[in-house]
Design a protein around this motif. Structure first.
Motif, PDB file in Angstrom:
ATOM      1  N   UNK A 123       0.839  -1.201   0.000  1.00 12.34           N
ATOM      2  CA  UNK A 123       0.000   0.000   0.000  1.00 12.34           C
ATOM      3  C   UNK A 123       0.872   1.249   0.000  1.00 12.34           C
ATOM      4  N   UNK A 124       1.975   1.230   0.751  1.00 10.91           N
ATOM      5  CA  UNK A 124       2.878   2.377   0.756  1.00 10.91           C
ATOM      6  C   UNK A 124       3.524   2.564  -0.611  1.00 10.91           C
ATOM      7  N   UNK A 125       3.883   1.466  -1.267  1.00 13.07           N
ATOM      8  CA  UNK A 125       4.454   1.571  -2.615  1.00 13.07           C
ATOM      9  C   UNK A 125       3.443   2.178  -3.589  1.00 13.07           C
ATOM     10  N   UNK A 126       2.189   1.812  -3.451  1.00 12.90           N
ATOM     11  CA  UNK A 126       1.147   2.388  -4.309  1.00 12.90           C
ATOM     12  C   UNK A 126       0.977   3.878  -4.002  1.00 12.90           C
ATOM     13  N   UNK A 127       1.054   4.260  -2.711  1.00 13.46           N
ATOM     14  CA  UNK A 127       0.932   5.674  -2.349  1.00 13.46           C
ATOM     15  C   UNK A 127       2.088   6.489  -2.929  1.00 13.46           C
ATOM     16  N   UNK A 128       3.290   5.938  -2.885  1.00 14.19           N
ATOM     17  CA  UNK A 128       4.438   6.630  -3.476  1.00 14.19           C
ATOM     18  C   UNK A 128       4.278   6.714  -4.995  1.00 14.19           C
ATOM     19  N   UNK A 129       3.771   5.666  -5.597  1.00 12.80           N
ATOM     20  CA  UNK A 129       3.531   5.669  -7.045  1.00 12.80           C
ATOM     21  C   UNK A 129       2.509   6.735  -7.428  1.00 12.80           C
ATOM     22  N   UNK A 130       1.423   6.818  -6.681  1.00 12.94           N
ATOM     23  CA  UNK A 130       0.403   7.831  -6.970  1.00 12.94           C
ATOM     24  C   UNK A 130       0.960   9.233  -6.783  1.00 12.94           C
ATOM     25  N   UNK A 131       1.830   9.407  -5.782  1.00 16.07           N
ATOM     26  CA  UNK A 131       2.465  10.713  -5.585  1.00 16.07           C
ATOM     27  C   UNK A 131       3.399  11.039  -6.753  1.00 16.07           C
ATOM     28  N   UNK A 132       4.116  10.032  -7.227  1.00 16.95           N
ATOM     29  CA  UNK A 132       5.030  10.251  -8.353  1.00 16.95           C
ATOM     30  C   UNK A 132       4.271  10.643  -9.613  1.00 16.95           C
ATOM     31  N   UNK A 133       3.067  10.143  -9.757  1.00 21.05           N
ATOM     32  CA  UNK A 133       2.244  10.498 -10.911  1.00 21.05           C
ATOM     33  C   UNK A 133       1.491  11.811 -10.708  1.00 21.05           C
ATOM     34  N   UNK A 134       1.596  12.386  -9.505  1.00 17.75           N
ATOM     35  CA  UNK A 134       0.944  13.661  -9.218  1.00 17.75           C
ATOM     36  C   UNK A 134      -0.521  13.546  -8.860  1.00 17.75           C
ATOM     37  N   UNK A 135      -0.960  12.364  -8.450  1.00 20.37           N
ATOM     38  CA  UNK A 135      -2.379  12.160  -8.152  1.00 20.37           C
ATOM     39  C   UNK A 135      -2.730  12.352  -6.679  1.00 20.37           C
ATOM     40  N   UNK A 136      -1.731  12.246  -5.778  1.00 21.91           N
ATOM     41  CA  UNK A 136      -1.979  12.430  -4.344  1.00 21.91           C
ATOM     42  C   UNK A 136      -0.856  13.255  -3.742  1.00 21.91           C
ATOM     43  N   UNK A 137      -1.015  13.557  -2.462  1.00 27.47           N
ATOM     44  CA  UNK A 137       0.023  14.278  -1.739  1.00 27.47           C
ATOM     45  C   UNK A 137       1.176  13.356  -1.364  1.00 27.47           C
ATOM     46  N   UNK A 138       2.166  13.920  -0.712  1.00 28.33           N
ATOM     47  CA  UNK A 138       3.362  13.176  -0.340  1.00 28.33           C
ATOM     48  C   UNK A 138       3.069  12.267   0.854  1.00 28.33           C
ATOM     49  N   UNK A 139       3.248  10.942   0.718  1.00 33.20           N
ATOM     50  CA  UNK A 139       2.962  10.049   1.844  1.00 33.20           C
ATOM     51  C   UNK A 139       3.970  10.198   2.986  1.00 33.20           C
ATOM     52  N   UNK A 140       5.181  10.649   2.702  1.00 37.97           N
ATOM     53  CA  UNK A 140       6.176  10.845   3.753  1.00 37.97           C
ATOM     54  C   UNK A 140       5.753  11.987   4.672  1.00 37.97           C
ATOM     55  N   UNK A 141       5.214  13.046   4.113  1.00 37.30           N
ATOM     56  CA  UNK A 141       4.719  14.160   4.928  1.00 37.30           C
ATOM     57  C   UNK A 141       3.589  13.677   5.829  1.00 37.30           C
ATOM     58  N   UNK A 142       2.701  12.865   5.293  1.00 38.34           N
ATOM     59  CA  UNK A 142       1.606  12.321   6.103  1.00 38.34           C
ATOM     60  C   UNK A 142       2.144  11.470   7.252  1.00 38.34           C
ATOM     61  N   UNK A 143       3.163  10.641   6.974  1.00 40.93           N
ATOM     62  CA  UNK A 143       3.761   9.827   8.035  1.00 40.93           C
ATOM     63  C   UNK A 143       4.387  10.691   9.116  1.00 40.93           C
ATOM     64  N   UNK A 144       5.076  11.756   8.716  1.00 38.99           N
ATOM     65  CA  UNK A 144       5.700  12.653   9.702  1.00 38.99           C
ATOM     66  C   UNK A 144       4.666  13.349  10.565  1.00 38.99           C
ATOM     67  N   UNK A 145       3.539  13.732   9.977  1.00 34.95           N
ATOM     68  CA  UNK A 145       2.493  14.408  10.742  1.00 34.95           C
ATOM     69  C   UNK A 145       1.726  13.442  11.632  1.00 34.95           C
TER      70      UNK A 145
END
Length: 88
Positions: A58-80
């Motif tokens: 799921x994290x790999x998919x979130x990073x993939x979606x971020x790379x395609x510009x479809x979602x926000x940065x998952x690392x920022x969400x993890x930090x928050x």
């Protein structure tokens, strides 16, 4: 992010999901310590291992979606969300 990196992330996510489905169907999952966990012998350990592997997919998919510009940065969400687990 370059197209090659996006392709590698997509392939890793699909491959990981394929292996997880295969482990669920067979009822056996393997760990890094070269041991296997059977669903019949240890259902809690089996499903915990499957959930941890699925979280990585799921994290790999979130990073993939971020790379395609479809979602926000998952690392920022993890930090928050988990400030104690992420070093700055």
């Amino acid at each position: 992010m370059p197209l090659l990196a996006i392709t590698v992330l997509c392939a890793a996510a699909v491959l990981g999901a394929w292996f997880i489905v295969g482990e669920i169907v067979s009822g056996q999952t393997s760990t890094k310590a070269k041991s296997s966990i059977s669903r019949a012998d240890n259902p809690g350990g089996f499903w915990l291992t499957i959930m941890i592997k699925a979280a990585f997919v799921v994290f790999a998919v979130a990073v993939l979606l971020h790379a395609l510009g479809l979602t926000g940065d998952p690392i920022v969400w993890l930090r928050e969300t988990f400030p104690a687990f992420v070093r700055r």
